[in-house]
Design a protein around this motif. Structure first.
Motif, PDB file in Angstrom:
ATOM      1  N   ILE A   7      28.583 113.372  52.407  1.00 19.23           N
ATOM      2  CA  ILE A   7      29.943 112.982  52.021  1.00 19.23           C
ATOM      3  C   ILE A   7      30.916 113.566  53.032  1.00 19.23           C
ATOM      4  O   ILE A   7      30.989 114.782  53.199  1.00 19.23           O
ATOM      5  CB  ILE A   7      30.266 113.462  50.598  1.00 19.23           C
ATOM      6  CG1 ILE A   7      29.307 112.793  49.589  1.00 19.23           C
ATOM      7  CG2 ILE A   7      31.718 113.150  50.233  1.00 19.23           C
ATOM      8  CD1 ILE A   7      29.470 113.285  48.176  1.00 19.23           C
ATOM      9  N   GLY A   8      31.648 112.702  53.705  1.00 21.01           N
ATOM     10  CA  GLY A   8      32.554 113.151  54.749  1.00 21.01           C
ATOM     11  C   GLY A   8      33.987 113.303  54.300  1.00 21.01           C
ATOM     12  O   GLY A   8      34.765 114.034  54.920  1.00 21.01           O
ATOM     13  N   ALA A   9      34.368 112.627  53.222  1.00 22.41           N
ATOM     14  CA  ALA A   9      35.732 112.722  52.715  1.00 22.41           C
ATOM     15  C   ALA A   9      35.779 112.124  51.312  1.00 22.41           C
ATOM     16  O   ALA A   9      34.986 111.242  50.974  1.00 22.41           O
ATOM     17  CB  ALA A   9      36.716 111.995  53.631  1.00 22.41           C
ATOM     18  N   VAL A  10      36.713 112.622  50.526  1.00 22.05           N
ATOM     19  CA  VAL A  10      36.971 112.077  49.199  1.00 22.05           C
ATOM     20  C   VAL A  10      38.475 111.895  49.080  1.00 22.05           C
ATOM     21  O   VAL A  10      39.230 112.863  49.192  1.00 22.05           O
ATOM     22  CB  VAL A  10      36.453 112.996  48.071  1.00 22.05           C
ATOM     23  CG1 VAL A  10      36.823 112.413  46.706  1.00 22.05           C
ATOM     24  CG2 VAL A  10      34.953 113.201  48.179  1.00 22.05           C
ATOM     25  N   GLU A  11      38.903 110.651  48.879  1.00 20.82           N
ATOM     26  CA  GLU A  11      40.321 110.372  48.696  1.00 20.82           C
ATOM     27  C   GLU A  11      40.617 110.195  47.218  1.00 20.82           C
ATOM     28  O   GLU A  11      39.782 109.699  46.459  1.00 20.82           O
ATOM     29  CB  GLU A  11      40.718 109.092  49.438  1.00 20.82           C
ATOM     30  CG  GLU A  11      40.674 109.206  50.948  1.00 20.82           C
ATOM     31  CD  GLU A  11      41.157 107.942  51.623  1.00 20.82           C
ATOM     32  OE1 GLU A  11      41.334 107.968  52.848  1.00 20.82           O
ATOM     33  OE2 GLU A  11      41.360 106.912  50.927  1.00 20.82           O
ATOM     34  N   VAL A  12      41.809 110.586  46.823  1.00 20.97           N
ATOM     35  CA  VAL A  12      42.272 110.342  45.461  1.00 20.97           C
ATOM     36  C   VAL A  12      43.421 109.349  45.542  1.00 20.97           C
ATOM     37  O   VAL A  12      44.449 109.620  46.166  1.00 20.97           O
ATOM     38  CB  VAL A  12      42.726 111.637  44.765  1.00 20.97           C
ATOM     39  CG1 VAL A  12      43.200 111.324  43.347  1.00 20.97           C
ATOM     40  CG2 VAL A  12      41.594 112.661  44.739  1.00 20.97           C
ATOM     41  N   ALA A  13      43.207 108.182  44.961  1.00 19.27           N
ATOM     42  CA  ALA A  13      44.229 107.137  44.940  1.00 19.27           C
ATOM     43  C   ALA A  13      44.802 107.059  43.533  1.00 19.27           C
ATOM     44  O   ALA A  13      44.062 107.094  42.545  1.00 19.27           O
ATOM     45  CB  ALA A  13      43.627 105.795  45.347  1.00 19.27           C
ATOM     46  N   TYR A  14      46.110 106.936  43.431  1.00 23.58           N
ATOM     47  CA  TYR A  14      46.770 106.938  42.122  1.00 23.58           C
ATOM     48  C   TYR A  14      47.514 105.628  41.899  1.00 23.58           C
ATOM     49  O   TYR A  14      48.123 105.067  42.821  1.00 23.58           O
ATOM     50  CB  TYR A  14      47.770 108.093  42.018  1.00 23.58           C
ATOM     51  CG  TYR A  14      48.719 107.946  40.845  1.00 23.58           C
ATOM     52  CD1 TYR A  14      48.300 108.246  39.555  1.00 23.58           C
ATOM     53  CD2 TYR A  14      50.016 107.465  41.035  1.00 23.58           C
ATOM     54  CE1 TYR A  14      49.162 108.088  38.472  1.00 23.58           C
ATOM     55  CE2 TYR A  14      50.887 107.306  39.962  1.00 23.58           C
ATOM     56  CZ  TYR A  14      50.450 107.619  38.678  1.00 23.58           C
ATOM     57  OH  TYR A  14      51.293 107.445  37.608  1.00 23.58           O
ATOM     58  N   TRP A  32      46.729 109.561  48.109  1.00 23.13           N
ATOM     59  CA  TRP A  32      47.777 110.578  48.222  1.00 23.13           C
ATOM     60  C   TRP A  32      47.186 111.970  48.446  1.00 23.13           C
ATOM     61  O   TRP A  32      47.906 112.920  48.735  1.00 23.13           O
ATOM     62  CB  TRP A  32      48.648 110.588  46.967  1.00 23.13           C
ATOM     63  CG  TRP A  32      47.913 111.012  45.716  1.00 23.13           C
ATOM     64  CD1 TRP A  32      47.195 110.221  44.882  1.00 23.13           C
ATOM     65  CD2 TRP A  32      47.815 112.332  45.187  1.00 23.13           C
ATOM     66  NE1 TRP A  32      46.648 110.950  43.864  1.00 23.13           N
ATOM     67  CE2 TRP A  32      47.017 112.253  44.029  1.00 23.13           C
ATOM     68  CE3 TRP A  32      48.321 113.574  45.577  1.00 23.13           C
ATOM     69  CZ2 TRP A  32      46.707 113.370  43.255  1.00 23.13           C
ATOM     70  CZ3 TRP A  32      48.016 114.676  44.797  1.00 23.13           C
ATOM     71  CH2 TRP A  32      47.224 114.573  43.650  1.00 23.13           C
ATOM     72  N   ARG A  33      45.861 112.099  48.344  1.00 23.74           N
ATOM     73  CA  ARG A  33      45.215 113.383  48.548  1.00 23.74           C
ATOM     74  C   ARG A  33      43.832 113.151  49.140  1.00 23.74           C
ATOM     75  O   ARG A  33      43.132 112.227  48.736  1.00 23.74           O
ATOM     76  CB  ARG A  33      45.098 114.139  47.219  1.00 23.74           C
ATOM     77  CG  ARG A  33      44.284 115.429  47.248  1.00 23.74           C
ATOM     78  CD  ARG A  33      45.029 116.524  47.965  1.00 23.74           C
ATOM     79  NE  ARG A  33      44.223 117.723  48.093  1.00 23.74           N
ATOM     80  CZ  ARG A  33      44.183 118.715  47.189  1.00 23.74           C
ATOM     81  NH1 ARG A  33      44.912 118.635  46.092  1.00 23.74           N
ATOM     82  NH2 ARG A  33      43.436 119.778  47.376  1.00 23.74           N
ATOM     83  N   THR A  34      43.441 113.962  50.125  1.00 19.92           N
ATOM     84  CA  THR A  34      42.122 113.857  50.735  1.00 19.92           C
ATOM     85  C   THR A  34      41.425 115.212  50.688  1.00 19.92           C
ATOM     86  O   THR A  34      42.007 116.231  51.065  1.00 19.92           O
ATOM     87  CB  THR A  34      42.216 113.390  52.203  1.00 19.92           C
ATOM     88  OG1 THR A  34      42.845 112.110  52.248  1.00 19.92           O
ATOM     89  CG2 THR A  34      40.825 113.271  52.827  1.00 19.92           C
ATOM     90  N   PHE A  35      40.182 115.212  50.199  1.00 19.73           N
ATOM     91  CA  PHE A  35      39.338 116.400  50.195  1.00 19.73           C
ATOM     92  C   PHE A  35      38.303 116.261  51.309  1.00 19.73           C
ATOM     93  O   PHE A  35      37.727 115.185  51.500  1.00 19.73           O
ATOM     94  CB  PHE A  35      38.602 116.545  48.855  1.00 19.73           C
ATOM     95  CG  PHE A  35      39.498 116.794  47.683  1.00 19.73           C
ATOM     96  CD1 PHE A  35      39.837 118.097  47.308  1.00 19.73           C
ATOM     97  CD2 PHE A  35      40.009 115.739  46.941  1.00 19.73           C
ATOM     98  CE1 PHE A  35      40.662 118.324  46.216  1.00 19.73           C
ATOM     99  CE2 PHE A  35      40.826 115.962  45.850  1.00 19.73           C
ATOM    100  CZ  PHE A  35      41.157 117.260  45.487  1.00 19.73           C
ATOM    101  N   ARG A  36      38.050 117.364  52.017  1.00 23.88           N
ATOM    102  CA  ARG A  36      37.063 117.355  53.103  1.00 23.88           C
ATOM    103  C   ARG A  36      36.056 118.484  52.894  1.00 23.88           C
ATOM    104  O   ARG A  36      36.366 119.515  52.301  1.00 23.88           O
ATOM    105  CB  ARG A  36      37.750 117.522  54.460  1.00 23.88           C
ATOM    106  CG  ARG A  36      38.840 116.485  54.714  1.00 23.88           C
ATOM    107  CD  ARG A  36      39.284 116.484  56.158  1.00 23.88           C
ATOM    108  NE  ARG A  36      40.448 115.619  56.340  1.00 23.88           N
ATOM    109  CZ  ARG A  36      40.393 114.304  56.409  1.00 23.88           C
ATOM    110  NH1 ARG A  36      39.224 113.701  56.310  1.00 23.88           N
ATOM    111  NH2 ARG A  36      41.483 113.583  56.574  1.00 23.88           N
ATOM    112  N   PRO A  37      34.848 118.307  53.416  1.00 23.43           N
ATOM    113  CA  PRO A  37      33.852 119.375  53.284  1.00 23.43           C
ATOM    114  C   PRO A  37      34.206 120.572  54.161  1.00 23.43           C
ATOM    115  O   PRO A  37      34.912 120.435  55.167  1.00 23.43           O
ATOM    116  CB  PRO A  37      32.563 118.709  53.763  1.00 23.43           C
ATOM    117  CG  PRO A  37      33.022 117.626  54.689  1.00 23.43           C
ATOM    118  CD  PRO A  37      34.321 117.125  54.125  1.00 23.43           C
TER     119      PRO A  37
END
Length: 351
Positions: A251-258, A282-287
């Protein structure tokens, strides 16, 4: 509706293809090149990474009940016109093979979502991806239990003065052929059919009097399971989410879309929207980056993937009531510096 005489049908049928209304799918959210996932050696990061490794994967465990969603569980659903759909399914896989794309498996969840939407659209005489409640395809997919990355091809045909007398298989193949005859740059349906990222498809179909609706519900089934809140969470709180990808996937990135709760739409409003896309992130999580490196963009990282492919995140529900989509981008092997494709989009509801 009274059945028209044969002369009326003969005069009107040649015009039928011109009255097929097929809306397009925006492709902007399908492929993401994460240009800032470039590693740089940084010996100063070693000390920081040692400290980070001691942190828990989830900051605060939510006491609310959680549910585990497993994609691909056998569905007990008696779909409409199954034999006709089998024929179209064979056509789709033959076209994909000719284009060098891998074959698809048939998905009864997709068929159920498609059938229900087609029945609703035909009954209400709507022509577009939305329903009268204002729900787009990705929301209906999530509400039905879908957590995979999903896309919908949709078509509608309305007849006035004569009814549908063709066999369902003829209607399905004719409508699909209209998708495949599209020319660039207005060939979103054709590209969706041939896109190699998909793994499954379900077909929706319904006729109500003089209204025919058909969908192709594509999905990319990579995720092994997702653990989500069992029900709506209060806006302003956080939602713990856990995901697992197969061995060999990263998993390279996780975006949160609202997106806020949908609002009712008129038939005219639905018809005017010719395409759709997921809401913006609106938010991106990275490892966390590997030891001795850092992300070129400067982020320190948000999660660590276990050897078994599991990650845990705490999603802030700070945009207010509505739907939060956790869009997971992953690849086989190391994702740094390459293209990341979405593999899942589980949804959390905040009230």
């Amino acid at each position: 509706m009274a059945k028209a005489d044969s002369s009326a049908r003969t005069a009107l049928q040649p015009d039928v293809p011109d009255r097929i209304i097929a809306t397009g799918l925006l492709r902007a959210r399908k492929i993401l090149r994460v240009t800032d996932l470039r590693l740089e050696t940084d010996f100063r990061a070693l000390v920081a990474l040692v400290s980070v490794a001691a942190l828990p994967l989830v900051a605060a465990r939510d006491v609310e009940p959680r549910r585990v969603v497993v994609p691909g569980l056998a569905q007990s659903y008696a779909e409409t016109v199954p034999s006709a759909k089998v024929e179209l399914f064979r056509v789709i896989n033959a076209e994909r093979a000719a284009a060098g794309a891998p074959p698809l498996a048939y998905d009864l969840l997709g068929a159920k979502v498609g059938d229900e939407f087609c029945r609703d659209a035909a009954r209400n005489r709507t022509s577009g991806h939305w329903d009268l409640a204002g729900r787009p395809p990705y929301l209906r997919w999530a509400l039905a239990g879908g957590v995979d990355h999903h896309a919908q091809n949709f078509a509608a045909e309305s007849r006035h003065g004569f009814e549908f007398t063709e066999a369902p298989v003829e209607l399905l193949k004719k409508t699909h052929a209209a998708f495949m005859s599209e020319k660039a740059p207005d060939d979103g349906h054709r590209k969706t059919v041939l896109d190699p990222i998909w793994t499954h498809v379900g077909i929706g179909f319904s006729i109500v009097e003089g209204e025919m609706r058909m969908t192709e519900e594509f999905s990319r089934r990579v995720l092994e399971w997702a653990e989500l809140p069992a029900g709506p969470v209060k806006a302003g709180k956080t939602a713990p989410v856990a995901l697992k990808v197969p061995r060999g996937w990263k998993i390279g990135a996780v975006e949160v879309a609202y997106e806020g709760f949908p609002k009712p739409m008129s038939r005219a409003e639905i018809a005017a929207r010719r395409s759709y896309a997921m809401p913006p992130a609106w938010r991106t999580f990275r490892p966390y980056p590997p030891a001795g490196t850092r992300w070129a963009s400067g982020e320190t990282g948000d999660f660590r993937q276990s050897a078994e492919g599991r990650i845990e995140l705490t999603i802030p529900l700070d945009r207010g009531p509505g739907h939060y989509y956790v869009v997971v981008f992953a690849s086989k092997g190391e994702p740094a510096g390459g293209k990341l494709f979405p593999v899942a989009a589980p949804m959390v509801e905040a009230q």
